[in-house]
Design an enzyme around this catalytic site. Structure first.
Site, mmCIF file in Angstrom:
data_model
loop_
_atom_site.group_PDB
_atom_site.id
_atom_site.type_symbol
_atom_site.label_atom_id
_atom_site.label_comp_id
_atom_site.label_asym_id
_atom_site.label_seq_id
_atom_site.Cartn_x
_atom_site.Cartn_y
_atom_site.Cartn_z
ATOM 1 N N GLU A 140 0.823 -1.210 0.000
ATOM 2 C CA GLU A 140 0.000 0.000 0.000
ATOM 3 C C GLU A 140 0.857 1.260 0.000
ATOM 4 O OE1 GLU A 140 -2.200 -2.854 2.919
ATOM 5 O OE2 GLU A 140 -0.162 -2.567 2.166
ATOM 6 N N CYS B 295 -2.951 -2.861 7.373
ATOM 7 C CA CYS B 295 -2.521 -2.840 8.772
ATOM 8 C C CYS B 295 -2.680 -1.420 9.328
ATOM 9 C CB CYS B 295 -1.061 -3.286 8.851
ATOM 10 S SG CYS B 295 0.114 -2.066 8.195
#
Length: 171
Positions: A70, A98
């Site tokens: 990401e 996360c």
């Protein structure tokens, strides 16, 4: 943002098909990570039906704990747009982000997040926490959709960890 919400309600089958198409592209990035012996997580960022950022996990390759798919995709998209704001973009990622990645997504003002595999222990887009969708004190919210091509995403992750355990036993 209202346009996204309206289109989700008016044409859910079209959105689902598009989400699956783009998630397949994120899975290609995850396969690149797998080929590099990295945890197979891939991400792409879409704006106006075009990929403007992509990434795969490179934590081991770069020896950098922040080199998540990401984060790499965010940097590429921001560079492409010459702007840090990604309000009109959608992130597709093969595993639920996360806490670090969800925070980065919030700070970059991502417009929407779509993920494959759920992460009930560390996921922050609906797992143990949802930093993007239901936290009014934070400065940005973004709708999240989970479980897109979940079985494919989970299978890739399971394969990686089974192989890692097998290799460890052989040593």
């Amino acid at each position: 943002m209202d346009e996204i919400d309206d289109s989700l309600q008016a044409f859910p089958e079209i959105i689902q098909q598009n989400d699956e198409t783009w998630m397949r592209q994120a899975l290609r990035q995850a396969e690149r990570a797998l080929n590099d012996d990295e945890v197979p997580i891939g991400a792409i960022i879409i704006k106006d039906e075009q990929i403007i950022g992509k990434g795969w996990n490179q934590v081991e390759t770069l020896k950098d704990g922040t080199a998540h798919a990401e984060i790499i995709a965010l940097s590429a998209a921001q560079s492409h747009l010459s702007d840090w704001r990604l309000n009109e973009c959608t992130l597709y990622v093969t595993k639920e982000p996360c806490p670090m990645c969800a925070g980065a997504l919030m700070n970059c003002r991502i417009g929407r997040v779509v993920f494959g595999a759920r992460d009930p222990k560390a996921g922050c887009c609906g797992g143990w926490q949802n930093l993007l969708d239901s936290n009014p004190p934070l400065n940005h919210q973004a709708p999240t959709v989970g479980g897109i091509l979940e079985e494919d995403c989970v299978t890739l992750l399971k394969h990686f960890f089974q192989e890692a355990r097998r290799k460890k036993k052989e040593k």
